[in-house]
Design an enzyme around this catalytic site. Structure first.
Site, PDB file in Angstrom:
ATOM      1  N   ARG A   1       0.822  -1.213   0.000  1.00 53.75           N
ATOM      2  CA  ARG A   1       0.000   0.000   0.000  1.00 53.75           C
ATOM      3  C   ARG A   1       0.857   1.264   0.000  1.00 53.75           C
ATOM      4  NH1 ARG A   1      -2.323   1.543   4.497  1.00 53.75           N
ATOM      5  NH2 ARG A   1      -2.763  -0.571   5.212  1.00 53.75           N
TER       6      ARG A   1
ATOM      7  N   ASP B   1      -6.957  20.696 -12.404  1.00 53.34           N
ATOM      8  CA  ASP B   1      -7.189  19.416 -13.060  1.00 53.34           C
ATOM      9  C   ASP B   1      -6.737  19.573 -14.517  1.00 53.34           C
ATOM     10  OD1 ASP B   1      -8.291  17.249 -14.457  1.00 53.34           O
ATOM     11  OD2 ASP B   1      -9.997  17.094 -13.097  1.00 53.34           O
TER      12      ASP B   1
ATOM     13  N   LYS C   1      -7.816   8.925 -18.972  1.00 53.27           N
ATOM     14  CA  LYS C   1      -8.147   9.577 -20.228  1.00 53.27           C
ATOM     15  C   LYS C   1      -6.939   9.570 -21.186  1.00 53.27           C
ATOM     16  CE  LYS C   1     -11.920  10.101 -17.920  1.00 53.27           C
ATOM     17  NZ  LYS C   1     -12.272  11.296 -17.171  1.00 53.27           N
TER      18      LYS C   1
HETATM   19  C1  LIG Z   1     -12.755  11.564 -15.866  1.00 49.90           C
HETATM   20  C2  LIG Z   1     -12.320  12.793 -15.171  1.00 49.90           C
HETATM   21  C3  LIG Z   1     -12.058  12.778 -13.794  1.00 49.90           C
HETATM   22  C4  LIG Z   1     -12.256  11.549 -12.942  1.00 49.90           C
HETATM   23  O1  LIG Z   1     -11.381  10.537 -13.276  1.00 49.90           O
HETATM   24  P1  LIG Z   1     -11.685   8.958 -13.133  1.00 49.90           P
HETATM   25  O2  LIG Z   1     -10.427   8.358 -13.603  1.00 49.90           O
HETATM   26  O3  LIG Z   1     -12.886   8.670 -13.970  1.00 49.90           O
HETATM   27  O4  LIG Z   1     -11.983   8.696 -11.679  1.00 49.90           O
HETATM   28  C5  LIG Z   1     -11.605  13.953 -13.222  1.00 49.90           C
HETATM   29  N1  LIG Z   1     -11.449  15.093 -13.958  1.00 49.90           N
HETATM   30  C6  LIG Z   1     -11.711  15.129 -15.274  1.00 49.90           C
HETATM   31  C7  LIG Z   1     -11.503  16.398 -16.025  1.00 49.90           C
HETATM   32  C8  LIG Z   1     -12.153  13.986 -15.928  1.00 49.90           C
HETATM   33  O5  LIG Z   1     -12.414  14.043 -17.243  1.00 49.90           O
END
Ligand SMILES: *Cc1c(COP(=O)(O)O)cnc(C)c1O
Length: 376
Positions: free
Chosen positions: A51, A173, A198
């Site tokens: 972990r 983000d 993504k």
């Molecule tokens: C998909 C996404 C998330 C969340 O990510 P997961 O891997 O689905 O938990 C956060 N921020 C953005 C901009 C996203 O497109």
């Protein structure tokens, strides 16, 4: 002869994506760090317990950290990374966030606010003066740029300076832009978050997240959140995410070129009220004339474009965002977010406009043709 005291020139991102996170160039070393399946390690070393660390995570973290210009901590998902960062907000303090953000992030902020742990002030992230004013007394300025799915672009250096002047931490983000198109840490941002699910992984087969920071105190705080909360990635997913990251520069270059070409060709299409594109990246938001029903019809009529949530894969996907109840009411009902993949631009254009022409010619749609999902 090269003077050994001269520092090597900084490598370009395309090179870093390939060379970082590799074993030493020594006989019999594999070129890639393998998938380390281990719950525990012989005591006395760096990893200790599964972990706390894993060499397959480290290879991924070294590479993404080098691209963003900080140290990276990998998480089980993007939302686990978001959660770890929001955990840094002290109880009772305020977070400033864009009204248009990833729905999972908005749900996470609202959940914390409704439990009385924090307060949240939603802002229009393009109104730089208003966001700067909202930062007074806030503990954190959180934002995405471009925003999802409105594709608004924030003035990152100005907002960061304003937030810092009020003593607020700044988290961005960077999922949509990736470190190739935008490196928020170089603009003074404290913490960068990714859904590695993504573009970084890029093949729609991994869920993973990451947090990158330059200040060791932030890195330690985030690492502690991962160890305490246990939202750790699997070794196999870290391996796959790094394999994806190796080709991110070529994938992003192609997807971005195709997106820009599609935007140029779609301009003025009679079935569309709007084509939104921030000028970089590979996400386009189109607003289908007539609202929800024709937009739903569109996503059901293509052969190549896949009707699916998520983004950043090699395959082109799209969805009507307001099918999610958590999507902001200021997002048009007919907005369809396109994630442009790596297929040929002519095929993508023909498939999309073929479906758009059918929808435009189909006349009125019944309201019960509109799907609504119970969850994000
Ligand atoms: C998909 C996404 C998330 C969340 O990510 P997961 O891997 O689905 O938990 C956060 N921020 C953005 C901009 C996203 O497109």
């Amino acid at each position: 002869m090269t003077d050994p005291t001269t520092p090597a020139p900084a490598l370009r991102p395309e090179t870093v994506a390939i060379v970082a996170g590799r074993p030493a160039h020594a006989p019999d070393e594999p070129l890639n760090v393998p998938v380390h399946l281990a719950s525990t390690y012989v005591a006395g070393g760096e990893h200790v317990y599964g972990r706390y660390g894993n060499p397959s995570w480290t290879a991924f973290e070294d590479t993404l950290g080098a691209l963003e210009g900080g140290r990276c901590v990998a998480f089980a998902s993007g939302i686990a990374a978001v959660s770890a960062v929001l955990d840094l907000v002290p109880t009772g303090r305020r977070v400033v966030a864009p009204r248009h953000s990833y729905t999972g992030t908005v749900m996470q902020l609202d959940d914390r606010a409704s439990a009385g742990r924090i307060t949240v002030e939603y802002v229009d992230i393009t109104d730089t003066a208003a966001v700067a004013a909202a930062c007074e007394g806030a503990a954190m300025l959180w934002f995405e740029s471009p925003t999802n799915p409105a594709l608004e672009v924030a003035d990152i250096p100005t907002l960061t300076a304003a937030a810092h002047a009020h003593g607020a931490l700044v988290a961005v983000d960077n999922t949509f832009a990736t470190p190739l198109l935008q490196q928020p840490l170089t603009d003074g941002v404290d913490i960068v978050v990714h859904s590695a699910t993504k573009y970084i992984s890029g093949h729609s087969d991994v869920l993973m997240g990451a947090v990158i920071a330059a200040d060791p105190a932030h890195v330690d705080a985030i690492t502690a959140r991962r160890s305490l909360g246990g939202a750790i990635p699997s070794a196999l997913e870290a391996f796959l995410a790094l394999r994806g990251l190796r080709t991110l520069p070529v994938r992003m270059e192609r997807a971005q070129a195709t997106a820009a070409e599609l935007v140029a060709r779609l301009a003025g299409h009679p079935a569309l009220d709007e084509v939104r594109y921030p000028g970089f990246g590979a996400i386009i938001s189109i607003v289908v004339r007539g609202g929800a029903a024709p937009a739903e019809a569109l996503v059901g009529r293509t052969r190549l474009w896949i009707h699916a949530t998520s983004l950043g894969g090699v395959e082109s996907t799209f969805e009507r965002r307001r099918r999610w109840p958590a999507e902001a009411p200021t997002i048009p009902e007919g907005l369809v977010r396109l994630s442009v993949g790596l297929e040929h631009v002519d095929d993508l254009y023909a498939d999309l406009t073929g479906a758009l022409d059918e929808v435009a010619g189909a006349g009125d749609f019944a309201d019960d043709a509109v799907s609504r999902h119970p969850l994000t």
